[in-house]
Design a protein around this motif. Structure first.
Motif, PDB file in Angstrom:
ATOM      1  N   ALA A 177       0.846  -1.195   0.000  1.00 27.99           N
ATOM      2  CA  ALA A 177       0.000   0.000   0.000  1.00 27.99           C
ATOM      3  C   ALA A 177       0.880   1.244   0.000  1.00 27.99           C
ATOM      4  CB  ALA A 177      -0.917   0.009   1.214  1.00 27.99           C
ATOM      5  N   THR A 178       0.455   2.264  -0.740  1.00 22.37           N
ATOM      6  CA  THR A 178       1.199   3.519  -0.799  1.00 22.37           C
ATOM      7  C   THR A 178       0.285   4.687  -0.450  1.00 22.37           C
ATOM      8  OG1 THR A 178       2.613   4.903  -2.210  1.00 22.37           O
ATOM      9  CG2 THR A 178       0.735   3.865  -3.273  1.00 22.37           C
ATOM     10  N   ARG A 199      -2.997   0.544  -3.748  1.00 19.99           N
ATOM     11  CA  ARG A 199      -2.362  -0.695  -3.327  1.00 19.99           C
ATOM     12  C   ARG A 199      -2.161  -1.623  -4.517  1.00 19.99           C
ATOM     13  NH1 ARG A 199      -6.027  -3.874   0.780  1.00 19.99           N
ATOM     14  NH2 ARG A 199      -4.687  -5.608   0.154  1.00 19.99           N
ATOM     15  N   VAL A 200      -1.195  -2.508  -4.357  1.00 18.26           N
ATOM     16  CA  VAL A 200      -0.939  -3.568  -5.319  1.00 18.26           C
ATOM     17  C   VAL A 200      -0.904  -4.880  -4.544  1.00 18.26           C
ATOM     18  CG1 VAL A 200       0.670  -4.535  -6.999  1.00 18.26           C
ATOM     19  CG2 VAL A 200       0.392  -2.062  -6.840  1.00 18.26           C
ATOM     20  N   LYS A 209       0.481 -12.828 -10.383  1.00 12.07           N
ATOM     21  CA  LYS A 209      -0.681 -12.004 -10.692  1.00 12.07           C
ATOM     22  C   LYS A 209      -0.659 -10.772  -9.800  1.00 12.07           C
ATOM     23  CE  LYS A 209      -5.712 -11.914 -11.171  1.00 12.07           C
ATOM     24  NZ  LYS A 209      -6.981 -12.682 -11.088  1.00 12.07           N
ATOM     25  N   LYS A 210      -0.780  -9.603 -10.427  1.00  9.99           N
ATOM     26  CA  LYS A 210      -0.827  -8.346  -9.690  1.00  9.99           C
ATOM     27  C   LYS A 210      -2.164  -7.663  -9.932  1.00  9.99           C
ATOM     28  CE  LYS A 210       4.107  -7.397  -9.438  1.00  9.99           C
ATOM     29  NZ  LYS A 210       5.213  -6.455  -9.693  1.00  9.99           N
ATOM     30  N   ARG A 211      -2.773  -7.209  -8.839  1.00 11.11           N
ATOM     31  CA  ARG A 211      -4.042  -6.484  -8.907  1.00 11.11           C
ATOM     32  C   ARG A 211      -3.825  -5.071  -8.390  1.00 11.11           C
ATOM     33  NH1 ARG A 211      -4.720 -11.543  -7.277  1.00 11.11           N
ATOM     34  NH2 ARG A 211      -4.432 -10.930  -5.091  1.00 11.11           N
ATOM     35  N   LEU A 212      -4.219  -4.099  -9.188  1.00 13.56           N
ATOM     36  CA  LEU A 212      -3.948  -2.693  -8.902  1.00 13.56           C
ATOM     37  C   LEU A 212      -5.232  -1.931  -8.605  1.00 13.56           C
ATOM     38  CD1 LEU A 212      -2.141  -0.094  -8.978  1.00 13.56           C
ATOM     39  CD2 LEU A 212      -2.612  -0.018 -11.440  1.00 13.56           C
ATOM     40  N   ASP A 213      -5.200  -1.133  -7.550  1.00 14.28           N
ATOM     41  CA  ASP A 213      -6.274  -0.184  -7.236  1.00 14.28           C
ATOM     42  C   ASP A 213      -5.581   1.093  -6.778  1.00 14.28           C
ATOM     43  OD1 ASP A 213      -8.482   1.234  -6.524  1.00 14.28           O
ATOM     44  OD2 ASP A 213      -9.261  -0.225  -5.089  1.00 14.28           O
ATOM     45  N   TRP A 214      -5.536   2.107  -7.655  1.00 15.68           N
ATOM     46  CA  TRP A 214      -4.659   3.255  -7.435  1.00 15.68           C
ATOM     47  C   TRP A 214      -5.327   4.541  -7.903  1.00 15.68           C
ATOM     48  CZ3 TRP A 214      -1.266   5.680 -11.386  1.00 15.68           C
ATOM     49  CH2 TRP A 214      -0.331   6.582 -10.836  1.00 15.68           C
ATOM     50  N   GLY A 262       4.979  -4.760 -13.793  1.00  8.73           N
ATOM     51  CA  GLY A 262       4.300  -4.056 -12.713  1.00  8.73           C
ATOM     52  C   GLY A 262       3.774  -2.715 -13.154  1.00  8.73           C
ATOM     53  N   TYR A 263       3.742  -1.781 -12.200  1.00  7.60           N
ATOM     54  CA  TYR A 263       3.122  -0.474 -12.421  1.00  7.60           C
ATOM     55  C   TYR A 263       4.000   0.622 -11.821  1.00  7.60           C
ATOM     56  CZ  TYR A 263      -0.936  -3.470 -13.187  1.00  7.60           C
ATOM     57  OH  TYR A 263      -1.783  -4.446 -13.647  1.00  7.60           O
ATOM     58  N   ASN A 264       4.082   1.734 -12.531  1.00 10.50           N
ATOM     59  CA  ASN A 264       4.826   2.893 -12.054  1.00 10.50           C
ATOM     60  C   ASN A 264       3.884   3.787 -11.249  1.00 10.50           C
ATOM     61  OD1 ASN A 264       6.678   4.915 -11.626  1.00 10.50           O
ATOM     62  ND2 ASN A 264       6.563   5.742 -13.700  1.00 10.50           N
ATOM     63  N   LEU A 265       3.781   3.523  -9.965  1.00 14.30           N
ATOM     64  CA  LEU A 265       2.841   4.244  -9.111  1.00 14.30           C
ATOM     65  C   LEU A 265       3.532   5.436  -8.468  1.00 14.30           C
ATOM     66  CD1 LEU A 265       0.959   1.246  -7.493  1.00 14.30           C
ATOM     67  CD2 LEU A 265       0.635   2.349  -9.705  1.00 14.30           C
TER      68      LEU A 265
END
Length: 742
Positions: A380-381, A407-408, A439-444, A498-501
């Motif tokens: 979490a960020t 979060r990821v 598996k990555k799940r993103l909610d950002w 991944g993701y650049n958050l």
């Protein structure tokens, strides 16, 4: 004619000559060992777990460096980051928390955000420790550190594309052990470390270890009067051993690490916007920030190791880990006394790891290991950028907040198998493979409406991605005799996408936030073993690694003072080189270690990675081209049970670039330049002199960085374009008392 050579240059050349002599003298050493009728093994045999089962280091076809308990005790090594001075092709950066980086053979990464994974896996007793913040580790209760270089995809999976580090703790057993170390040094440095291990009875044993490190910061913030860059770190670990019979053994461990410091992220060389040289506190060692940068960390966890050994000699092992990491950073991002802009970041990680492996009996012609792994990570960020009273200078109202939260969740499965077959008494082949699925799940969500001039993204993103990979390993080993083995190895590894958050540009949102997995193919050959009737141990390795779809994480200079935070599959990379290690015990009481490495690490193809999207293909990566060092320990009786001892160690590393542009200076917008993008050569000399008593205590005087190397250890361009740097701490002295009763 007068020739002048500096002490630092002379020491560097001596180290280079010794490593070179060791390497060129090796064939003779091998011949001598092969001809010897006996090998008493005065240098102790080393056992490693690099292939998920205990084996002799000499018989393990992997480039592994081992730092053992005795080396840690006799040297000035106190924390994990100190290993960078004694292990070839290992770089550990820990000047500040959010840039903690472990690099092997020129390849590494740091936990810039929760959507980006590391490239070097960190393990404690085989259990995954998590993101790179985990390098804050006390070494007192560590029995052995194994540094595995190169892709370790078959045995370690997704987070070990550049290598892995496994710390093996001193576990409680049948022996009472009491150890302690106390150090007092310059800059009000204080180190306290202790370990007590107690066998309760024939079945139970317990141990407790604790550590404290404190040191004043040497860079003064003239506005607050506080020192920046000091240390305030605590560590605690408890272990329980349960062994009711010779068929079953269980270890439970609990640990906690804390850090709470005023950080030195950078001493600015320019103004906030990279336009002119810094005028508020231009001399290094002083800054003028209206807010002290700070960092904190709490990392805690539990590990359960269950081992069954069956009558047939086969074994079953279960490794379960639960960990929680909370990291936070606050920084005055304008690096000035102006109340302009402040960032306040917090990252939380929780993970469960499980590994179960079944191993065949040893001593057979065919042996094997089968395993399954599971990893569940919640990252979490919560990031905020807040405008100060002068925020209007960057188009923001006072207290306006740009936010970056989300979060990821990562779920990773792995199945691996490895078999070793003895073709003959000398030749053996090893083959292994791992199947992985991540598996990555993103909610950002990112909201930068309060800073319209920044041209950053605003929006919400919910999506998921899956990476699958098959990572094989094949090696051949040939025993030249009982003490010397040559090997060749092919291995593959991968790092999941991944993701650049981060605070990304509006131009890359949402499609430019996601990046794909990267892959590596490694070719390695080496020879290692003992020679001269056990008085010499050596290791030589040559390697060639190709990385494709390499994930690049950078502050990309777009020109005209514009900076973008970018993570993308933007390059292919090649690293190749040589590594050598040598240990000699030529005289009673004298133990000498030498090491060296040559490295060529380059971006093979990076067509738009430089300033303004320029082509930087062929440029060097951020790692030294050459490293060398030595350590010598000598002990001599002086009377009765009293010995005098001396420890001397030296390491040299060439300078290197830290940006793909390979520059050494940054043009300022108003004209002129400031140093940026290059870390100069490092020459570190340390020593220890003292008395050792047979009853288990040692008293010593120590010195660190005796050459007073003040070279730059970090060179940074921050979001607004500020250029800053951090230099190494200067010469330090102190007194140390250690006890070891067992």
């Amino acid at each position: 004619m007068t020739i002048t050579i500096s002490t630092r240059a002379l020491a560097a050349r001596c180290a280079c000559m010794m490593v070179g002599f060791a390497c060129f003298g090796m064939p003779a050493a091998i011949a001598h060992a092969a001809a010897s009728d006996s090998n008493p093994g005065s240098i102790e045999e080393i056992t490693v777990n690099a292939q998920k089962r205990d084996a002799r280091l000499t018989d393990t076809p992997v480039a592994v460096s081992v730092v053992g308990e005795s080396w840690i005790a006799r040297s000035n090594l106190t924390a994990l980051e100190d290993l960078a001075d004694v292990v070839p092709n290992l770089t550990i950066f820990s000047d500040f928390l959010y840039n903690s980086t472990v690099t092997m053979r020129g390849v590494g990464s740091y936990s810039r955000n929760v959507g980006f994974d590391e490239r070097v896996g960190l393990y404690l007793d085989g259990i995954y420790l998590g993101p790179s913040y985990a390098i804050n580790q006390n070494l007192l209760d560590i029995a052995q550190v194994e540094v595995l270089r190169g892709p370790q995809g078959t045995f370690f999976g997704r987070n070990a594309i550049a290598g892995a580090i496994n710390l093996k703790s001193q576990r409680p057993g049948d022996e009472l052990v009491v150890k302690g170390r106390a150090r007092l040094g310059t800059h009000d440095a204080l180190t306290l470390q202790g370990l007590v291990a107690v066998p309760v009875d024939d079945v139970w044993a317990i141990s407790l270890s604790a550590g404290l490190q404190k040191r004043d910061g040497q860079v003064e913030n003239t506005l607050t009067g506080h020192g920046l860059g000091g240390e305030d770190r605590k560590a605690l670990r408890a272990q329980v051993r349960f062994s009711p019979n010779d068929r079953f053994e269980a270890f439970l461990s609990l640990d906690r690490n804390e850090l709470d410091e005023r950080a030195l992220i950078g001493d600015p060389l320019s103004d906030a916007f990279g336009a002119t040289p810094d005028s508020f506190a231009p001399a290094y060692g002083e800054v003028a920030f209206n807010t002290d940068p700070a960092q904190s960390l709490t990392a805690q966890g539990a590990g359960l190791d269950l081992r069954w050994t069956f009558a047939s000699g086969t074994s079953l092992q279960s490794l379960t880990g639960l960990r929680e990491t909370k990291a936070a950073m606050r920084n005055d991002t304008d690096y000035s006394p102006v109340d302009l802009f402040l960032v306040d970041y917090a990252e939380d990680y929780d993970h469960l790891s499980q590994e179960i492996r079944f191993a065949s009996a040893t001593g057979e012609r065919l042996t094997y290991v089968l395993g399954v792994t599971y990893l569940d990570i919640r990252g979490a960020t919560d990031r905020h950028g807040v405008a100060g009273a002068e925020g209007y200078l960057v188009g923001m109202a006072e207290s306006a907040d740009v936010t970056n939260t989300g979060r990821v969740d990562t779920t990773a499965w792995g199945l691996f198998a490895n078999a070793d077959y003895a073709v003959s008494s000398q030749l053996s082949v090893s083959a292994g493979v791992r199947w992985s699925r991540d598996k990555k799940r993103l909610d950002w969500m990112i909201d930068t409406t309060g800073a319209p001039a920044f041209a950053l993204a605003t929006g919400q993103l919910q999506q998921s991605r899956v990476d699958e990979d098959i990572s094989p390993t094949v090696s051949l080993s040939y025993a030249l005799d009982d003490g010397v083995t040559a090997f060749v190895r092919y291995a593959e590894g991968y790092k999941s996408g991944g993701y650049n958050l981060d605070y990304v540009s509006a131009a890359v949102f949402p499609n430019g936030v996601e990046f794909g997995k990267e892959s590596a193919r490694s070719y390695e050959a080496g020879v290692k073993g003992v020679a001269f009737d056990g008085e010499v141990w050596f290791s030589l390795a040559a390697f060639w690694v190709d990385y494709s779809d390499f994930q690049v994480n950078q502050f990309r200079d777009l020109g005209q003072g514009q900076t973008a935070l970018v993570i993308a599959n933007a390059a292919s990379v090649r690293t190749r080189g040589l590594e050598a290690e040598l240990r000699i015990q030529p005289l009673p009481g004298l133990d000498v270690r030498l090491w060296g490495a040559m490295l060529d690490a380059r971006y093979r193809e990076f067509t738009d990675g430089g300033v303004g999207g320029s082509d930087v293909s062929g440029n060097r990566m951020d790692a030294p081209r050459f490293e060398a060092g030595f350590a010598a320990d000598y002990m001599r009786p002086v009377s009765g049970r009293m010995d005098v001892f001396v420890h001397v160690s030296f390491s040299h590393a060439d300078g290197y670039y830290v940006t793909p542009d390979n520059i050494k200076a940054q043009p300022l917008l108003a004209g002129g330049t400031v140093p940026y993008g290059y870390l100069g050569a490092r020459d570190m000399l340390s020593a220890k002199l003292g008395l050792s008593h047979g009853d288990g205590w040692r008293l010593a005087l120590y010195g660190e960085n005796l050459l007073d190397d003040r070279s730059v250890s970090s060179s940074l361009r921050d979001f607004f374009g500020t250029i800053s740097e951090v230099r190494r701490e200067g010469r330090a002295f102190g007194v140390e008392l250690t006890v070891d009763f067992r």
